[in-house]
Design a protein around this motif. Structure first.
Motif, PDB file in Angstrom:
ATOM      1  N   VAL A  48       0.847  -1.192   0.000  1.00  0.00           N
ATOM      2  CA  VAL A  48       0.000   0.000   0.000  1.00  0.00           C
ATOM      3  C   VAL A  48       0.885   1.245   0.000  1.00  0.00           C
ATOM      4  N   ALA A  49       0.344   2.343  -0.524  1.00  0.00           N
ATOM      5  CA  ALA A  49       1.039   3.633  -0.463  1.00  0.00           C
ATOM      6  C   ALA A  49       0.037   4.732  -0.162  1.00  0.00           C
ATOM      7  N   ILE A  50       0.542   5.809   0.413  1.00  0.00           N
ATOM      8  CA  ILE A  50      -0.298   6.955   0.730  1.00  0.00           C
ATOM      9  C   ILE A  50       0.458   8.228   0.375  1.00  0.00           C
ATOM     10  N   SER A  51      -0.267   9.174  -0.188  1.00  0.00           N
ATOM     11  CA  SER A  51       0.344  10.452  -0.542  1.00  0.00           C
ATOM     12  C   SER A  51       0.159  11.459   0.592  1.00  0.00           C
ATOM     13  N   GLY A  52       0.765  12.604   0.423  1.00  0.00           N
ATOM     14  CA  GLY A  52       0.659  13.629   1.450  1.00  0.00           C
ATOM     15  C   GLY A  52      -0.753  14.123   1.671  1.00  0.00           C
ATOM     16  N   ASP A  53      -1.567  14.070   0.602  1.00  0.00           N
ATOM     17  CA  ASP A  53      -2.962  14.493   0.736  1.00  0.00           C
ATOM     18  C   ASP A  53      -3.885  13.299   0.927  1.00  0.00           C
ATOM     19  N   THR A  54      -3.324  12.203   1.404  1.00  0.00           N
ATOM     20  CA  THR A  54      -4.014  10.977   1.824  1.00  0.00           C
ATOM     21  C   THR A  54      -4.714  10.204   0.716  1.00  0.00           C
ATOM     22  N   ALA A  90       5.082 -12.255   6.958  1.00  0.00           N
ATOM     23  CA  ALA A  90       6.164 -11.649   6.185  1.00  0.00           C
ATOM     24  C   ALA A  90       6.857 -10.602   7.045  1.00  0.00           C
ATOM     25  N   VAL A  91       7.997 -10.156   6.560  1.00  0.00           N
ATOM     26  CA  VAL A  91       8.609  -8.953   7.117  1.00  0.00           C
ATOM     27  C   VAL A  91       8.017  -7.769   6.365  1.00  0.00           C
ATOM     28  N   TYR A  92       7.472  -6.833   7.091  1.00  0.00           N
ATOM     29  CA  TYR A  92       6.852  -5.655   6.503  1.00  0.00           C
ATOM     30  C   TYR A  92       7.822  -4.484   6.587  1.00  0.00           C
ATOM     31  N   TYR A  93       8.034  -3.852   5.447  1.00  0.00           N
ATOM     32  CA  TYR A  93       8.968  -2.744   5.349  1.00  0.00           C
ATOM     33  C   TYR A  93       8.229  -1.454   5.055  1.00  0.00           C
ATOM     34  N   CYS A  94       8.566  -0.449   5.819  1.00  0.00           N
ATOM     35  CA  CYS A  94       8.091   0.898   5.536  1.00  0.00           C
ATOM     36  C   CYS A  94       9.051   1.550   4.539  1.00  0.00           C
ATOM     37  N   ALA A  95       8.507   2.326   3.623  1.00  0.00           N
ATOM     38  CA  ALA A  95       9.338   2.973   2.616  1.00  0.00           C
ATOM     39  C   ALA A  95       8.823   4.376   2.330  1.00  0.00           C
ATOM     40  N   ALA A  96       9.710   5.211   1.832  1.00  0.00           N
ATOM     41  CA  ALA A  96       9.321   6.575   1.499  1.00  0.00           C
ATOM     42  C   ALA A  96      10.008   7.009   0.210  1.00  0.00           C
ATOM     43  N   ARG A  97       9.308   7.775  -0.585  1.00  0.00           N
ATOM     44  CA  ARG A  97       9.893   8.359  -1.786  1.00  0.00           C
ATOM     45  C   ARG A  97      10.631   9.640  -1.385  1.00  0.00           C
ATOM     46  N   GLY A  98      11.402  10.168  -2.281  1.00  0.00           N
ATOM     47  CA  GLY A  98      12.090  11.419  -2.012  1.00  0.00           C
ATOM     48  C   GLY A  98      11.108  12.492  -1.590  1.00  0.00           C
ATOM     49  N   THR A  99      11.567  13.390  -0.738  1.00  0.00           N
ATOM     50  CA  THR A  99      10.652  14.342  -0.114  1.00  0.00           C
ATOM     51  C   THR A  99       9.979  15.273  -1.119  1.00  0.00           C
ATOM     52  N   ILE A 101       8.888  14.311  -4.090  1.00  0.00           N
ATOM     53  CA  ILE A 101       8.053  13.513  -4.996  1.00  0.00           C
ATOM     54  C   ILE A 101       6.653  13.364  -4.409  1.00  0.00           C
ATOM     55  N   THR A 102       5.649  13.641  -5.251  1.00  0.00           N
ATOM     56  CA  THR A 102       4.264  13.555  -4.773  1.00  0.00           C
ATOM     57  C   THR A 102       3.462  12.447  -5.434  1.00  0.00           C
ATOM     58  N   VAL A 103       4.057  11.764  -6.405  1.00  0.00           N
ATOM     59  CA  VAL A 103       3.353  10.721  -7.138  1.00  0.00           C
ATOM     60  C   VAL A 103       3.605   9.366  -6.497  1.00  0.00           C
ATOM     61  N   MET A 104       2.546   8.611  -6.285  1.00  0.00           N
ATOM     62  CA  MET A 104       2.690   7.286  -5.697  1.00  0.00           C
ATOM     63  C   MET A 104       3.134   6.282  -6.761  1.00  0.00           C
ATOM     64  N   SER A 108       9.131  -0.892  -6.029  1.00  0.00           N
ATOM     65  CA  SER A 108      10.053  -0.695  -4.916  1.00  0.00           C
ATOM     66  C   SER A 108      11.223   0.208  -5.294  1.00  0.00           C
ATOM     67  N   ARG A 109      11.632   0.170  -6.554  1.00  0.00           N
ATOM     68  CA  ARG A 109      12.744   1.015  -6.976  1.00  0.00           C
ATOM     69  C   ARG A 109      12.412   2.498  -6.879  1.00  0.00           C
ATOM     70  N   GLY A 110      11.149   2.808  -6.788  1.00  0.00           N
ATOM     71  CA  GLY A 110      10.749   4.206  -6.681  1.00  0.00           C
ATOM     72  C   GLY A 110      10.875   4.787  -5.289  1.00  0.00           C
ATOM     73  N   TYR A 111      11.235   3.969  -4.334  1.00  0.00           N
ATOM     74  CA  TYR A 111      11.343   4.416  -2.941  1.00  0.00           C
ATOM     75  C   TYR A 111      12.801   4.516  -2.549  1.00  0.00           C
ATOM     76  N   ALA A 112      13.196   5.682  -2.072  1.00  0.00           N
ATOM     77  CA  ALA A 112      14.602   5.933  -1.768  1.00  0.00           C
ATOM     78  C   ALA A 112      14.966   5.560  -0.333  1.00  0.00           C
ATOM     79  N   TYR A 113      13.986   5.525   0.524  1.00  0.00           N
ATOM     80  CA  TYR A 113      14.260   5.319   1.941  1.00  0.00           C
ATOM     81  C   TYR A 113      13.469   4.116   2.446  1.00  0.00           C
ATOM     82  N   TRP A 114      14.140   3.338   3.291  1.00  0.00           N
ATOM     83  CA  TRP A 114      13.535   2.108   3.795  1.00  0.00           C
ATOM     84  C   TRP A 114      13.756   1.977   5.292  1.00  0.00           C
ATOM     85  N   GLY A 115      12.746   1.478   5.982  1.00  0.00           N
ATOM     86  CA  GLY A 115      12.895   1.136   7.378  1.00  0.00           C
ATOM     87  C   GLY A 115      13.513  -0.235   7.530  1.00  0.00           C
ATOM     88  N   GLN A 116      13.683  -0.646   8.760  1.00  0.00           N
ATOM     89  CA  GLN A 116      14.404  -1.887   9.038  1.00  0.00           C
ATOM     90  C   GLN A 116      13.537  -3.127   8.914  1.00  0.00           C
TER      91      GLN A 116
END
Length: 124
Positions: A48-54, A90-99, A101-104, A108-116
């Motif tokens: 799943v993904a969510i944008s800044g405007d939900t 599964a192992v669930y990973y949180c991810a974020a796109r560059g700050t 970027i507003t398009v979901m 996975s390659r579109g996400y620059a930052y990953w949680g543990q």
């Protein structure tokens, strides 16, 4: 951007869990954040993904069982998972796109930052 995921654990089939992902760092809060998961022996897959405007996009297998939300004041996203099935293990990973970027995206390659990652285990 640093991402800290939490909330995983062991739950019986049919149960619920809520995952959290807190973003921090001096580059600002990410606009687009998402969750991926990786089951043993399988490739990482989009959840799943969510944008800044939900606005949100979900993987088909979610089937209305999961809900993503965010609290921008806390730079945190939440993943409420209901009616869990053993196949959700599964192992669930949180991810974020560059700050900036507003398009979901579901890629996975579109996400620059990953949680543990946080482990979710659903017993039958």
């Amino acid at each position: 951007v640093q991402l800290q995921a939490s909330g995983g654990g062991l739950v019986q089939a049919g149960g619920s869990l809520r995952l959290s992902c807190a973003a921090s760092g001096r580059s600002g809060s990410p606009n687009v954040m998402g969750w991926f998961r990786q089951a043993p022996g399988k490739e990482r897959e989009f959840v799943v993904a969510i944008s800044g405007d939900t606005h949100t996009i979900y993987a088909d297998f979610v089937k209305g069982r999961y809900t993503i939300s965010r609290d921008n004041s806390k730079s945190t996203v939440y993943l409420q998972m209901n009616s869990l099935e053993p196949e959700d293990t599964a192992v669930y990973y949180c991810a974020a796109r560059g700050t900036a970027i507003t398009v979901m995206t579901r890629t996975s390659r579109g996400y620059a930052y990953w949680g543990q990652g946080t482990l979710v285990t659903v017993s039958s």
